[in-house]
Design an enzyme around this catalytic site. Structure first.
Site, PDB file in Angstrom:
ATOM      1  N   GLU A 279       0.820  -1.215   0.000  1.00 57.32           N
ATOM      2  CA  GLU A 279       0.000   0.000   0.000  1.00 57.32           C
ATOM      3  C   GLU A 279       0.854   1.266   0.000  1.00 57.32           C
ATOM      4  O   GLU A 279       0.434   2.295  -0.512  1.00 57.32           O
ATOM      5  CB  GLU A 279      -0.945   0.018   1.212  1.00 57.32           C
ATOM      6  N   HIS A 308      11.228 -26.150   0.833  1.00 55.20           N
ATOM      7  CA  HIS A 308      10.639 -27.313   0.182  1.00 55.20           C
ATOM      8  C   HIS A 308       9.467 -26.906  -0.690  1.00 55.20           C
ATOM      9  O   HIS A 308       8.604 -27.730  -1.011  1.00 55.20           O
ATOM     10  CB  HIS A 308      10.251 -28.341   1.245  1.00 55.20           C
ATOM     11  N   LYS A 421     -14.005  -0.380  -2.649  1.00 56.00           N
ATOM     12  CA  LYS A 421     -14.893  -0.166  -1.497  1.00 56.00           C
ATOM     13  C   LYS A 421     -16.175   0.511  -1.950  1.00 56.00           C
ATOM     14  O   LYS A 421     -17.273   0.169  -1.511  1.00 56.00           O
ATOM     15  CB  LYS A 421     -14.221   0.762  -0.479  1.00 56.00           C
TER      16      LYS A 421
HETATM   17  O1  LIG Z   1      -8.468   0.780  10.280  1.00 53.51           O
HETATM   18  P1  LIG Z   1      -9.466   0.915   9.201  1.00 53.51           P
HETATM   19  O2  LIG Z   1      -9.808   2.340   8.907  1.00 53.51           O
HETATM   20  O3  LIG Z   1     -10.687   0.100   9.460  1.00 53.51           O
HETATM   21  O4  LIG Z   1      -8.818   0.397   7.883  1.00 53.51           O
HETATM   22  C1  LIG Z   1      -8.434  -0.921   7.656  1.00 53.51           C
HETATM   23  C2  LIG Z   1      -7.719  -1.040   6.338  1.00 53.51           C
HETATM   24  O5  LIG Z   1      -8.623  -0.744   5.321  1.00 53.51           O
HETATM   25  C3  LIG Z   1      -8.303  -0.069   4.138  1.00 53.51           C
HETATM   26  O6  LIG Z   1      -8.792  -0.754   3.034  1.00 53.51           O
HETATM   27  C4  LIG Z   1      -6.908   0.427   3.905  1.00 53.51           C
HETATM   28  O7  LIG Z   1      -6.483   0.173   2.581  1.00 53.51           O
HETATM   29  C5  LIG Z   1      -5.917  -0.123   4.867  1.00 53.51           C
HETATM   30  O8  LIG Z   1      -4.774   0.687   4.822  1.00 53.51           O
HETATM   31  C6  LIG Z   1      -6.461  -0.170   6.264  1.00 53.51           C
HETATM   32  O9  LIG Z   1      -5.490  -0.655   7.148  1.00 53.51           O
END
Ligand SMILES: O=P(O)(O)OC[C@H]1O[C@H](O)[C@H](O)[C@@H](O)[C@@H]1O
Length: 447
Positions: A279, A308, A421
């Site tokens: 990332e 292995h 997302k």
């Molecule tokens: O801690 P949060 O805000 O729930 O995020 C959890 C994760 O989700 C996202 O998709 C990001 O790409 C990550 O960098 C992050 O660690």
């Protein structure tokens, strides 16, 4: 001590096509590395730069409040840790390596129903603490797990559910902070200038690890060593040096960065590293906005197990990998291999110890790769304990920051994960995502 042996990167060992003249390259890069160091430390004072993780090892007030909270948790045998990505991987890796003295940690970092249901069936809500962790306070997977856990606790405990929840989130963002305030739940803060994948030494990692009985003060003490070295000039700046090794490897066409600890206790460390590098460094644009599409592909491996499986590929496959070994000098316990009548062919093993064998295999594999002109270097830890792992993880975070400077990309954002997302929200009918839902329908995408 944490030391790095760079010998197997050197052209004198692995030839000029794959190798570099390490001492000369380091000397030549020193001004650039020192400029990167100065830029990073200067930006560490600016909250917008997302370098707050640099200061976490010094935050003794946070450490104390975590420790106080842990002392007050009577009757907690299990901890349900709800978080994903940066909100889970660090604690998961360190718990696997160092946990065991305190409560058992159970990480819910996926939304597959069967394992979640099976876990809840096994746990006793009266003896379980739920730690929901989300920097943004909105991540769908974590929020879904939280909704389930809340219902599970309430059914079993009625109004006492509130004593069994602790929230770790940003002070301002997301839905968790106001929810915690509304119900008077215990809570901890993830500083706004600390991104998820750099947050293991904030309460994100410290709280579950302290509950698991890990020496969290030791972790921070080790992490401070990495920070001290990250202030040094290039000749003594280990994070800058390993960043340079990674960067030179990329430039030579070794686009895959393997992390291979010789330890099952460290088997989950590469998963944490994968997110950190992927990332932070996998970016379409550099900081001036030009398209670059850079980023080494991090690849997990574990020694001796992967000798292995993957080592065949590492030794004979494409010349596209840099392999980083992690070894330790001292074992906490060891087992001697007894002689056995009828198995005389194994005489070379009799009287040796398991740790001797592990060490021999690590040394042999590193050399076998070098012999096949495969670049590799070895990080050597004195032992696997909180101090050295604190040092190692903070070292790798510093390495990533230096690599961000060398690649000239913003190592502290992750724009590439957003669209997926948003499509998920659209598929679930979240208000405000109607246009994306229509786009998905036109493309025939269904959940
Ligand atoms: O801690 P949060 O805000 O729930 O995020 C959890 C994760 O989700 C996202 O998709 C990001 O790409 C990550 O960098 C992050 O660690």
């Amino acid at each position: 001590m944490l030391q790095v042996d760079f010998a197997n990167l050197d052209a004198s060992r692995i030839g000029p096509d794959q190798g570099v003249e390490w001492t000369r390259e380091l000397e030549a890069a020193a001004p650039r590395l020192e400029a990167a160091r100065d830029a990073l430390w200067e930006r560490a004072g600016d909250p917008a730069a997302m370098l707050g993780w640099v200061h976490l090892p010094e935050a003794t007030d946070v450490l104390r409040s975590v420790q106080r909270f842990v002392l007050a948790q009577e009757g907690v045998r299990d901890v349900l840790v709800l978080g994903i990505g940066g909100s889970a991987l660090g604690a998961k890796a360190l718990d696997a390596a160092l946990g065991g003295a305190g409560a058992r940690l159970h990480f819910v970092d996926n939304v597959e129903p069967e394992p979640v249901a099976a876990l809840l069936d096994r746990l006793d809500p009266a003896a379980t603490l739920v730690n929901v962790i989300s920097k943004s306070g909105t991540t769908a997977e974590t929020m879904a797990a939280f909704l389930i856990a809340l219902d599970w606790l309430r059914r079993a405990l009625g109004p006492r559910w509130k004593d069994r929840v602790v929230v770790t989130t940003d002070p301002e963002r997301g839905v968790l902070r106001p929810y915690a305030e509304r119900h008077g739940l215990a809570s901890f803060e993830i500083p706004p200038d600390v991104g998820g994948r750099f947050s293991v030494f904030s309460p994100v990692g410290l709280l579950p690890l302290a509950l698991a009985g890990v020496d969290v003060a030791g972790l921070l003490a080790g992490a401070r060593m990495a920070g001290a070295l990250a202030r040094a000039d290039a000749g003594g700046n280990l994070p800058a040096q390993t960043a340079l090794a990674q960067y030179l490897a990329w430039r030579k066409g070794q686009r895959i960065s393997v992390l291979m600890p010789y330890s099952s206790r460290l088997a989950l460390l590469p998963s944490w590293f994968v997110q950190l590098h992927a990332e932070s460094l996998g970016k379409a644009y550099d900081r001036s906005g030009s398209r670059v599409h850079v980023g080494p592909t991090p690849l997990p491996a574990v020694g001796a197990t992967d000798q292995h499986a993957q080592v065949q590929l590492f030794r004979e496959g494409p010349f596209d990998k840099l392999v980083v070994f992690v070894r330790h000098r001292e074992a906490d316990r060891d087992l001697i291999l007894p002689a056995e009548e009828g198995l005389e062919e194994l005489g070379y093993l009799f009287g040796k110890s398991l740790f001797q064998l592990l060490r021999a295999e690590a040394a042999a594999t590193a050399h076998a790769l070098a012999e096949a002109r495969r670049p590799n270097y070895t990080i050597v830890l004195e032992q696997i304990d909180a101090y050295h792992l604190g040092w190692l993880l903070q070292h790798l975070m510093w390495q990533t920051a230096f690599l961000g400077e060398l690649f000239d990309v913003n190592a502290f954002d992750q724009p590439g994960v957003e669209l997926g997302k948003r499509y998920t929200y659209a598929l679930l009918g979240r208000p405000g995502y109607e246009e994306l839902a229509a786009e998905l329908a036109r493309a025939g995408v269904e959940p």
